[in-house]
Motif scaffolding. Structure first.
Motif, PDB file in Angstrom:
ATOM      1  N   VAL A 159      22.541  37.748   2.668  1.00  0.00           N
ATOM      2  CA  VAL A 159      23.231  38.110   3.850  1.00  0.00           C
ATOM      3  C   VAL A 159      23.285  39.768   3.520  1.00  0.00           C
ATOM      4  O   VAL A 159      23.896  40.147   2.573  1.00  0.00           O
ATOM      5  N   ASP A 188      24.517  43.742   4.505  1.00  0.00           N
ATOM      6  CA  ASP A 188      25.821  44.393   5.057  1.00  0.00           C
ATOM      7  C   ASP A 188      25.932  44.189   6.450  1.00  0.00           C
ATOM      8  O   ASP A 188      27.144  44.043   6.975  1.00  0.00           O
ATOM      9  N   ASP A 195      24.793  42.183   8.347  1.00  0.00           N
ATOM     10  CA  ASP A 195      25.280  40.604   8.868  1.00  0.00           C
ATOM     11  C   ASP A 195      26.993  40.579   8.747  1.00  0.00           C
ATOM     12  O   ASP A 195      27.417  40.006   9.562  1.00  0.00           O
ATOM     13  N   PHE A 196      27.451  41.076   7.596  1.00  0.00           N
ATOM     14  CA  PHE A 196      28.711  40.879   7.206  1.00  0.00           C
ATOM     15  C   PHE A 196      29.468  41.865   8.513  1.00  0.00           C
ATOM     16  O   PHE A 196      30.616  41.187   9.034  1.00  0.00           O
ATOM     17  N   LYS A 197      29.033  43.105   8.358  1.00  0.00           N
ATOM     18  CA  LYS A 197      29.730  43.564   9.565  1.00  0.00           C
ATOM     19  C   LYS A 197      29.589  42.826  10.996  1.00  0.00           C
ATOM     20  O   LYS A 197      30.542  42.862  11.891  1.00  0.00           O
ATOM     21  N   VAL A 245      24.704  30.219   6.714  1.00  0.00           N
ATOM     22  CA  VAL A 245      25.786  30.977   6.684  1.00  0.00           C
ATOM     23  C   VAL A 245      26.732  30.153   7.762  1.00  0.00           C
ATOM     24  O   VAL A 245      26.154  29.436   8.533  1.00  0.00           O
TER      25      VAL A 245
END
Ligand SMILES: [Zn+2]
Length: 119
Positions: free
Chosen positions: A3, A5, A7-9, A31
């Motif tokens: 994953v 960054d 994607d986290f955003k 996820v």
């Protein structure tokens, strides 16, 4: 799949939009799936999912989807036939097309009966 960054955003943005994170995860990306309004989807690959709690619900949902697909086909056929009818001046051709329209309307009516009766 790692994953990133970005994607986290994206996931954080979805949460801000009011989406909720589910216990189920995407079989591809591993996820958690997100739910926003009625849609359940993977935040990475954007694939949509339908969650079911039992085999019975799975069968019902699958049948429902098939009916909805058939309904879409019927509607698009009716649109096509409507165009053809307005394009032709040949009475024989019109008769043939109108018979087909009547047949598809029948199908559509039956499908709508089936989908409105459940639940
Ligand atoms: Zn995914």
């Amino acid at each position: 799949m790692a994953v990133r960054d970005a994607d986290f955003k994206r996931m954080a943005e979805l949460l801000k939009l009011g989406a909720s994170m589910l216990n189920e995860s995407c079989p591809e990306c591993k996820v958690p799936l997100f739910k926003l309004k009625e849609d359940v989807f993977c935040p990475l690959c954007n694939r949509k999912f339908i969650l079911v709690r039992s085999d019975e619900e799975l069968i019902k949902t699958t049948a429902d989807l098939s009916l909805r697909i058939l309904e879409k086909i019927a509607v698009s056929k009716l649109e096509e036939l409507g165009d053809l009818v307005s394009a032709t001046t040949n009475p024989d051709k019109q008769f043939e097309l109108v018979s087909l329209i009547s047949m598809w309307l029948d199908v559509l009516g039956k499908l709508r009966n089936l989908t409105s009766r459940k639940g």
